[in-house]
Design an enzyme around this catalytic site. Sequence first.
Site, PDB file in Angstrom:
ATOM      1  N   HIS A 196       0.833  -1.213   0.000  1.00 21.89           N
ATOM      2  CA  HIS A 196       0.000   0.000   0.000  1.00 21.89           C
ATOM      3  C   HIS A 196       0.857   1.249   0.000  1.00 21.89           C
ATOM      4  CE1 HIS A 196      -2.373  -2.843   2.721  1.00 21.89           C
ATOM      5  NE2 HIS A 196      -2.514  -3.155   1.470  1.00 21.89           N
ATOM      6  N   ARG A 303      -4.721  -8.271 -14.903  1.00 22.55           N
ATOM      7  CA  ARG A 303      -4.643  -9.585 -14.252  1.00 22.55           C
ATOM      8  C   ARG A 303      -5.788  -9.641 -13.246  1.00 22.55           C
ATOM      9  NH1 ARG A 303       1.366  -8.283 -14.077  1.00 22.55           N
ATOM     10  NH2 ARG A 303       2.419  -9.977 -15.170  1.00 22.55           N
ATOM     11  N   ARG A 339      -7.828 -10.213 -18.798  1.00 20.59           N
ATOM     12  CA  ARG A 339      -7.368 -11.599 -18.915  1.00 20.59           C
ATOM     13  C   ARG A 339      -8.221 -12.490 -18.039  1.00 20.59           C
ATOM     14  NH1 ARG A 339      -1.352 -13.172 -17.189  1.00 20.59           N
ATOM     15  NH2 ARG A 339      -2.224 -12.974 -15.092  1.00 20.59           N
ATOM     16  N   GLU A 438       2.525 -17.689 -24.524  1.00 22.22           N
ATOM     17  CA  GLU A 438       3.482 -17.911 -23.444  1.00 22.22           C
ATOM     18  C   GLU A 438       3.896 -19.369 -23.302  1.00 22.22           C
ATOM     19  OE1 GLU A 438       1.779 -16.129 -19.919  1.00 22.22           O
ATOM     20  OE2 GLU A 438      -0.196 -16.921 -20.308  1.00 22.22           O
ATOM     21  N   ASN A 461       7.246 -13.535 -19.452  1.00 24.92           N
ATOM     22  CA  ASN A 461       7.599 -14.093 -18.142  1.00 24.92           C
ATOM     23  C   ASN A 461       7.466 -15.611 -18.188  1.00 24.92           C
ATOM     24  OD1 ASN A 461       7.628 -11.421 -17.500  1.00 24.92           O
ATOM     25  ND2 ASN A 461       5.721 -11.437 -16.348  1.00 24.92           N
ATOM     26  N   ASP A 462       6.358 -16.062 -18.771  1.00 17.11           N
ATOM     27  CA  ASP A 462       6.162 -17.505 -18.883  1.00 17.11           C
ATOM     28  C   ASP A 462       6.852 -18.081 -20.103  1.00 17.11           C
ATOM     29  OD1 ASP A 462       4.701 -18.518 -16.664  1.00 17.11           O
ATOM     30  OD2 ASP A 462       3.046 -17.236 -17.292  1.00 17.11           O
ATOM     31  N   ARG A 472      10.490 -19.539 -13.090  1.00 17.38           N
ATOM     32  CA  ARG A 472      10.562 -18.080 -12.946  1.00 17.38           C
ATOM     33  C   ARG A 472      10.646 -17.629 -11.493  1.00 17.38           C
ATOM     34  NH1 ARG A 472       4.660 -15.983 -15.145  1.00 17.38           N
ATOM     35  NH2 ARG A 472       4.886 -14.244 -13.744  1.00 17.38           N
ATOM     36  N   CYS A 509       3.515  -8.217 -23.060  1.00 19.44           N
ATOM     37  CA  CYS A 509       3.113  -7.717 -21.753  1.00 19.44           C
ATOM     38  C   CYS A 509       3.938  -8.335 -20.617  1.00 19.44           C
ATOM     39  CB  CYS A 509       1.621  -7.932 -21.509  1.00 19.44           C
ATOM     40  SG  CYS A 509       1.155  -9.665 -21.496  1.00 19.44           S
TER      41      CYS A 509
HETATM   42  C1  PEP Z   1       3.741 -13.347 -18.627  1.00 19.02           C
HETATM   43  O1  PEP Z   1       3.755 -14.557 -18.412  1.00 19.02           O
HETATM   44  O2  PEP Z   1       4.642 -12.740 -19.248  1.00 19.02           O
HETATM   45  C2  PEP Z   1       2.627 -12.521 -18.131  1.00 19.02           C
HETATM   46  C3  PEP Z   1       2.540 -11.244 -18.430  1.00 19.02           C
HETATM   47  O3  PEP Z   1       1.721 -13.115 -17.317  1.00 19.02           O
HETATM   48  P1  PEP Z   1       1.949 -13.403 -15.745  1.00 19.02           P
HETATM   49  O4  PEP Z   1       3.230 -12.718 -15.347  1.00 19.02           O
HETATM   50  O5  PEP Z   1       0.745 -12.871 -15.070  1.00 19.02           O
HETATM   51  O6  PEP Z   1       2.027 -14.900 -15.717  1.00 19.02           O
HETATM   52 MG    MG Z   2       1.995 -15.582 -17.771  1.00 17.93          MG
END
Ligand code: PEP
Ligand code: MG
Length: 594
Positions: A196, A303, A339, A438, A461-462, A472, A509
């Site tokens: 916060h 998200r 999403r 992803e 990220n994935d 990750r 993203c």
């Molecule tokens: C990703 O996987 O890059 C992504 C944006 O989704 P999350 O980080 O919520 O898995």
């Molecule tokens: Mg992801």
Amino acid sequence: MSALKEKVLIGVGASPGIAIGRAMPLARRPAQLAYRQLNDPADVAKEAERFKAAVQATQDYLSRARDDLGKEMQDYAYIIEAHLLILKDKLIAQRTLDLIQAKKINAEWALGQAVSEAQGAFRKIKDEYIRSRFADVEYVTDQLMRHLSGEEANQLTTMREKAIVVAHDLSPADTSQMDLGWVMGFTTDMGGPTSHTAIMAQAKAIPAVVGLERVSQEVSSGDFLIVDGSSGVVIVNPEEETLLTYREKQEAYEIYAQEVLAQAYLPGETLDGQKVRVEANIELAEEVSSVLNYGAEGIGLYRTEFFYITQKTIPNADELYENFRTVAQRLEGKPVNIRTLDIGGDKFASSMELAPEINPALGLRAIRYCLKERGMFKEQLRAILLASAHGKVRVLFPLISGVSELMEARSVLDEVRAELDAENMAYDHRLEVGIMIEVPSAVAVADLLAKRVDFFSIGTNDLIQYSLAIDRVNEHVAHLYQPLHPAVLRMVRQVVNAAQEEGISVAMCGEMAGDPKMVPLLIGLGLDHLSMNALAIPQVKLVVRLTNCATWRELAKEALTFATAAEVAAFMTSQLKKHYPGMFENVVWAGLEG
Ligand code: PEP
Ligand code: MG
């Protein structure tokens, strides 16, 4: 500066900028709690009453704070609501009462014990975000302790000179009671980038460093502080020389921040006129106004796990619709990609019974879970469709691995559409459908998928996790997590090619999209939307506006010829220095020689 020895504390930079000034430490829970054994049953009853009175007083304080929230802080009311809920939860209040009665002990000791039991339960939670919400339990506990001790006045309400607030933790209830005009900076023991304090400090552009663990114990009233919210450093009683360096840094930062922020409102467009939409990733509806202030041109990724993570019950369509509609309306025509639920894997839900899995990242996660739990999935899709009547809403399916999975998800969407038609409900009949790319298999069949959707969004990220086989969230292999790995770059290129072939848009993203030093390469690879954490937007936009797309198209081709991530990094470093003089002088590529 002072006779006291300079001390450097390292935390998490939560809101950028540099503050220099006197510390104002707020009182906190004593490190040592007093223990009292109550022998007389009358004392036990009295102690229980004393605790109930503290609960009531805390409830009154929080309710008052919620009612006192100024207009611009209304977005944070939900945090105080969450604290009120924790106060009512049996985990803390009822458990404390039970302990007072069962063990015949004083309220402070019983409360301390109830909280450490709760902490044990929280520690087992894998999701970092929810784990970090234990801070809320601690905050409520501090308030209860404060009322138990009979301490009434909150120092924050009596602040009358400019100072840097030093606290164990802060809640919007506290900050709503304080005149932020007096606050030069925040430093707290608790909290991470999503705490916060971080959200509020960013909204108010006050430098903040959180997660310092012991700042509330290390700093005393009268100490002099430097708070560097950009790098997460706090310096206690700096030497003259340090102070001078930071005064210069402060001045330079303020000039830079003004320039960058002034440009944040300009559209994302390269020097040679290529449009690159710069959008924000959000997790809460409350973030919308703040991300717009940072210049977001839309929400590239909403998200929606928050509802499932924080609530005990699975939200229904009405509840979700309320929230999605609010987001759509606040965006005033700018797009939002909502999403569908991405639960499982590293994201844990309190409202669901997820069977333990040996390998959750490869388990019943995201779209797979939704396709199994159809009823819940349909509630989400109904809410998204209904919200589409109120703004530019698009739906985004996570973790799609191939065409059949996509078609199955689309058929559920069609089912919900038919139900809404039968009920004569309004929604956007042209609602666009997109998928996250992803999973490596989705890359391999990107051409087939592109024929069946309106847009792609690459979740690096994935995608990096699954393609390089790097967990990750595992710190032991973090150095191998390389966005510049030639395999990753080739996959991005393949996805962009497939999208361009079908004339659909392609976004990124994952975290990679919000890294300014990656941006020229991503533009060169052909991405036309980049979505990121809001703080990164002004600087990314600046890079976009300084980029020549045609030049980087050629450079991206060259980048794809290298055999290793280190070679790509070295190439990137030299090109960044050449094309953006002064901007990327000390560029560092995590785990690689640049
Ligand atoms: C990703 O996987 O890059 C992504 C944006 O989704 P999350 O980080 O919520 O898995
Ligand atoms: Mg992801």
